[in-house]
Design a protein around this motif. Structure first.
Motif, PDB file in Angstrom:
ATOM      1  N   ALA A 432       0.826  -1.206   0.000  1.00  0.00           N
ATOM      2  CA  ALA A 432       0.000   0.000   0.000  1.00  0.00           C
ATOM      3  C   ALA A 432       0.861   1.257   0.000  1.00  0.00           C
ATOM      4  N   ASP A 433       1.996   1.227   0.710  1.00  0.00           N
ATOM      5  CA  ASP A 433       2.869   2.402   0.750  1.00  0.00           C
ATOM      6  C   ASP A 433       3.399   2.753  -0.646  1.00  0.00           C
ATOM      7  N   VAL A 434       3.803   1.743  -1.412  1.00  0.00           N
ATOM      8  CA  VAL A 434       4.313   1.992  -2.765  1.00  0.00           C
ATOM      9  C   VAL A 434       3.201   2.542  -3.658  1.00  0.00           C
ATOM     10  N   LEU A 435       2.015   1.956  -3.581  1.00  0.00           N
ATOM     11  CA  LEU A 435       0.889   2.434  -4.401  1.00  0.00           C
ATOM     12  C   LEU A 435       0.453   3.836  -3.975  1.00  0.00           C
ATOM     13  N   THR A 436       0.537   4.131  -2.697  1.00  0.00           N
ATOM     14  CA  THR A 436       0.169   5.467  -2.217  1.00  0.00           C
ATOM     15  C   THR A 436       1.108   6.522  -2.790  1.00  0.00           C
ATOM     16  N   ALA A 437       2.397   6.226  -2.843  1.00  0.00           N
ATOM     17  CA  ALA A 437       3.359   7.167  -3.434  1.00  0.00           C
ATOM     18  C   ALA A 437       3.064   7.388  -4.914  1.00  0.00           C
ATOM     19  N   ALA A 438       2.626   6.349  -5.597  1.00  0.00           N
ATOM     20  CA  ALA A 438       2.308   6.472  -7.028  1.00  0.00           C
ATOM     21  C   ALA A 438       1.006   7.230  -7.252  1.00  0.00           C
ATOM     22  N   ALA A 439       0.103   7.210  -6.245  1.00  0.00           N
ATOM     23  CA  ALA A 439      -1.241   7.757  -6.425  1.00  0.00           C
ATOM     24  C   ALA A 439      -1.427   9.147  -5.843  1.00  0.00           C
ATOM     25  N   ASP A 442      -0.808  15.173  -6.338  1.00  0.00           N
ATOM     26  CA  ASP A 442       0.012  16.324  -6.730  1.00  0.00           C
ATOM     27  C   ASP A 442       1.478  15.902  -6.759  1.00  0.00           C
ATOM     28  N   ALA A 443       2.350  16.877  -6.922  1.00  0.00           N
ATOM     29  CA  ALA A 443       3.783  16.592  -7.024  1.00  0.00           C
ATOM     30  C   ALA A 443       4.508  16.798  -5.699  1.00  0.00           C
ATOM     31  N   SER A 444       3.764  16.737  -4.593  1.00  0.00           N
ATOM     32  CA  SER A 444       4.391  16.952  -3.292  1.00  0.00           C
ATOM     33  C   SER A 444       5.370  15.848  -2.925  1.00  0.00           C
ATOM     34  N   ASP A 445       5.165  14.652  -3.489  1.00  0.00           N
ATOM     35  CA  ASP A 445       6.066  13.525  -3.238  1.00  0.00           C
ATOM     36  C   ASP A 445       6.970  13.360  -4.454  1.00  0.00           C
ATOM     37  N   PRO A 446       8.283  13.513  -4.290  1.00  0.00           N
ATOM     38  CA  PRO A 446       9.186  13.423  -5.453  1.00  0.00           C
ATOM     39  C   PRO A 446       9.193  12.045  -6.114  1.00  0.00           C
ATOM     40  N   ARG A 447       8.675  11.033  -5.466  1.00  0.00           N
ATOM     41  CA  ARG A 447       8.653   9.681  -6.044  1.00  0.00           C
ATOM     42  C   ARG A 447       7.489   9.491  -7.013  1.00  0.00           C
ATOM     43  N   ALA A 449       6.201  11.105  -9.666  1.00  0.00           N
ATOM     44  CA  ALA A 449       6.362  11.228 -11.123  1.00  0.00           C
ATOM     45  C   ALA A 449       6.924   9.946 -11.731  1.00  0.00           C
ATOM     46  N   LYS A 450       7.917   9.347 -11.074  1.00  0.00           N
ATOM     47  CA  LYS A 450       8.511   8.127 -11.624  1.00  0.00           C
ATOM     48  C   LYS A 450       7.616   6.909 -11.422  1.00  0.00           C
ATOM     49  N   LEU A 451       6.830   6.918 -10.352  1.00  0.00           N
ATOM     50  CA  LEU A 451       6.005   5.750 -10.049  1.00  0.00           C
ATOM     51  C   LEU A 451       4.622   5.792 -10.683  1.00  0.00           C
ATOM     52  N   ARG A 452       4.238   6.924 -11.257  1.00  0.00           N
ATOM     53  CA  ARG A 452       2.885   7.040 -11.811  1.00  0.00           C
ATOM     54  C   ARG A 452       2.545   5.951 -12.826  1.00  0.00           C
ATOM     55  N   PRO A 453       3.467   5.533 -13.723  1.00  0.00           N
ATOM     56  CA  PRO A 453       3.111   4.459 -14.678  1.00  0.00           C
ATOM     57  C   PRO A 453       2.690   3.166 -14.002  1.00  0.00           C
ATOM     58  N   LEU A 454       3.020   3.038 -12.722  1.00  0.00           N
ATOM     59  CA  LEU A 454       2.606   1.842 -11.994  1.00  0.00           C
ATOM     60  C   LEU A 454       1.087   1.754 -11.897  1.00  0.00           C
ATOM     61  N   LEU A 455       0.425   2.898 -11.749  1.00  0.00           N
ATOM     62  CA  LEU A 455      -1.042   2.898 -11.642  1.00  0.00           C
ATOM     63  C   LEU A 455      -1.700   2.532 -12.961  1.00  0.00           C
ATOM     64  N   THR A 456      -1.233   3.134 -14.051  1.00  0.00           N
ATOM     65  CA  THR A 456      -1.846   2.845 -15.355  1.00  0.00           C
ATOM     66  C   THR A 456      -1.522   1.435 -15.828  1.00  0.00           C
ATOM     67  N   ALA A 457      -0.525   0.794 -15.217  1.00  0.00           N
ATOM     68  CA  ALA A 457      -0.174  -0.583 -15.581  1.00  0.00           C
ATOM     69  C   ALA A 457      -1.085  -1.598 -14.903  1.00  0.00           C
ATOM     70  N   LEU A 458      -1.822  -1.175 -13.883  1.00  0.00           N
ATOM     71  CA  LEU A 458      -2.681  -2.113 -13.150  1.00  0.00           C
ATOM     72  C   LEU A 458      -3.849  -2.576 -14.022  1.00  0.00           C
ATOM     73  N   PRO A 459      -4.180  -3.865 -13.997  1.00  0.00           N
ATOM     74  CA  PRO A 459      -5.352  -4.359 -14.740  1.00  0.00           C
ATOM     75  C   PRO A 459      -6.634  -3.695 -14.257  1.00  0.00           C
TER      76      PRO A 459
END
Length: 538
Positions: A432-439, A442-447, A449-459
């Motif tokens: 959940a922590d990794v998904l929360t950083a991706a979700a 806003d851009a308040s979390d520097p992680r 931007a790089k992790l955002r493709p993780l959300l669109t990759a989810l089925p």
């Protein structure tokens, strides 16, 4: 016969006479049907006084002048010669024709018969209504959910005995607040949800646009060429234009064509797998995993992830993927000799093809939960960090990358990058922590931007990947609203992802069940749990 000839007029002096019959077909010029003159018969005209006619004022016609007919006298005309008509009737017919044409020209001009563009008969359509299109991202402006509300909607589904024992957590990524939790810090077998960690490490380490190449170089012996593995397990055995389970994959046909074009006689094909180290299978993998179609031994070059049928996901795999790829290249080059080898330093490159970019490979491995692609991605992270590209090195690399980016892996045990090993142990909170950083909205979390493709990759629930056939019998309310990574091993069912609630707020969840019941029913119970979050206006 009247004493005076009567002629059609164009100045309105005989309004009781109808004009000559005219047929008009626009846009062609109008045509006129005039009866042919009848052959005249000599007639004896008795003398009759003629009243003087009052001359009409001349009418100006902007055409040829109207011919003046000869007057008819009282004398009897002599018989006309054979084959000739009497002159007065010939002139009369001509005059009728000229006047009729002149009248038609005037009337036609006034009526618009000769216009090249027909007058419209219907009104022009109204202009289209203005439409404003916009795409609104999920943000933090929806009504914030409450912990009490979330506990209320999950109370029933979470109590389902099919899920016991159950651990998990629900988080509002906009605030980072945990809204529901149950044993979320206890490490459990994640199965394929561990791919969330592998994909995150790859996205945080590798250039999202980088590609893995497969090369053929000239060998040390005359006539030999070497197939050099570069970490791309998606190389396609099908002709260009035919799709495998890996969209956008390069083809072995293209590679062979480049080698032929480079010239020179080829007598042997060697294959170089020195890019990776260690065994091809991980601790805890079942011996049936390869023939069962779940994975192939991990090597830096293979065709279609080692599948016998490149169009099917779970299908029997080869136990020697690099050798099979070399044999396929050899057949295309017309040779039979194949052997393991090493490319000479600085060898001439005869051909090279490249994989899809890293972000698309991540999407592919998450959508179909591809174990081979997950393992090669983990080893590429190890290589990028200078660690041994083996199972041990890859596991250490994933752990190091995530720890450096602020995630707590103190209780986690990572054995492989795919989750096939039951020896992997991960708490629901880490997923959940990794998904929360991706979700983050806003851009308040520097992680983020790089992790955002993780959300669109989810089925997508009921729509794509490993969730395409789910959310029908169970959890139908979450269909299209839930996006999640699945995980399944014997007596292990996990689900971690995101859902948009009815207030427009995005929620992150991670659920882990360890019930030995029927897999389909346990999965259905997990789907009901995630779908309940969709109904939360809480």
């Amino acid at each position: 016969m009247p004493d005076d000839p009567s002629w059609p007029t164009v100045d309105g002096d005989e309004v009781d006479r109808e004009p000559p019959t005219v047929q008009v077909r626009r846009p062609e010029p109008p045509t006129m049907r005039i009866p042919a003159p009848v052959r005249a018969t000599p007639v004896r005209v008795p003398p009759k006084p003629v009243a003087p006619a009052t001359a009409a004022p001349p009418t100006e016609i902007k055409s040829e002048p109207e011919p003046v007919p000869e007057p008819i006298t009282e004398r009897e005309d002599p018989p006309a010669p054979a084959g000739r008509r009497k002159r007065p009737f010939v002139l009369g017919a001509a005059a009728v024709l000229v006047v009729a044409l002149a009248g038609t020209a005037v009337v036609g001009t006034q009526q618009g018969w000769f216009d090249t563009t027909p007058a419209p008969t219907t009104a022009a359509p109204l202009p289209p209504a203005p439409v404003s299109l916009s795409v609104k991202g999920v943000g933090a402006d929806g009504t914030p959910p409450t912990a009490a509300g979330v506990r209320s909607v999950l109370a029933g589904p979470a109590a389902n005995g099919l899920l016991a024992p159950l651990t998990g957590v629900v988080v509002d990524p906009a605030t980072g607040t945990a809204l529901w939790n149950q044993g979320e810090t206890t490490p459990q077998t994640p199965a394929s949800t561990i791919k969330i960690l592998t994909a995150a490490a790859a996205l945080l380490t590798l250039d999202h646009t980088s590609q893995f190449s497969t090369k053929v170089v000239r060998g040390a012996q005359p006539g030999s060429v070497v197939l050099v593995g570069g970490g791309d397990p998606t190389l396609s055995s099908l002709p260009a234009g035919q799709t495998t389970v890996y969209p956008g994959a390069a083809t072995i046909d293209d590679l062979a064509a480049q080698v032929r074009a480079a010239g020179g006689q080829v007598t042997q094909v060697q294959y170089d797998v020195s890019r990776y180290a260690g065994p091809g299978t991980a601790p805890g993998w079942h011996p049936d995993d390869v023939p069962g179609g779940y994975v192939a031994p991990i090597e830096p070059v293979m065709l279609d992830g080692g599948r016998e049928d490149p169009t099917k996901d779970e299908v029997r795999r080869t136990s020697t993927p690099a050798a099979v790829a070399a044999q396929a290249l050899a057949r295309r080059l017309g040779v039979t000799a194949v052997a393991a080898g090493v490319a000479p330093p600085g060898a001439q490159v005869l051909g090279e093809v490249k994989s899809a970019p890293v972000d698309r490979l991540v999407e592919n491995l998450m959508q179909i939960s591809d174990n081979v692609l997950a393992e090669t991605m983990a080893r590429e992270v190890a290589k990028a960090r200078g660690l041994e590209p083996s199972f041990a090195g890859a596991a250490q690399a994933v752990r190091d990358v995530l720890t450096e980016h602020g995630f707590d892996l103190s209780t986690a045990t990572i054995v492989d990058g795919s989750g096939l090993s039951p020896n992997d142990k991960v708490p629901a909170k880490l997923l959940a922590d990794v998904l929360t950083a991706a979700a983050k909205p806003d851009a308040s979390d520097p992680r983020t931007a790089k992790l955002r493709p993780l959300l669109t990759a989810l089925p997508v629930a009921g729509g794509s990947g490993t969730l395409a056939g789910r959310y029908e019998q169970w959890g139908a309310g979450g269909r299209g609203w839930v996006r999640a990574k699945t995980g399944t091993l014997t007596a292990v069912n996990t689900l971690a992802g995101v859902v948009l609630d009815t207030d427009g707020r995005l929620l992150v969840f991670a659920f882990m069940s360890f019930n030995a019941g029927e897999t389909a029913r346990v999965r259905g119970a997990l789907d009901e749990l995630a779908a309940a979050l969709r109904s939360c206006g809480c």
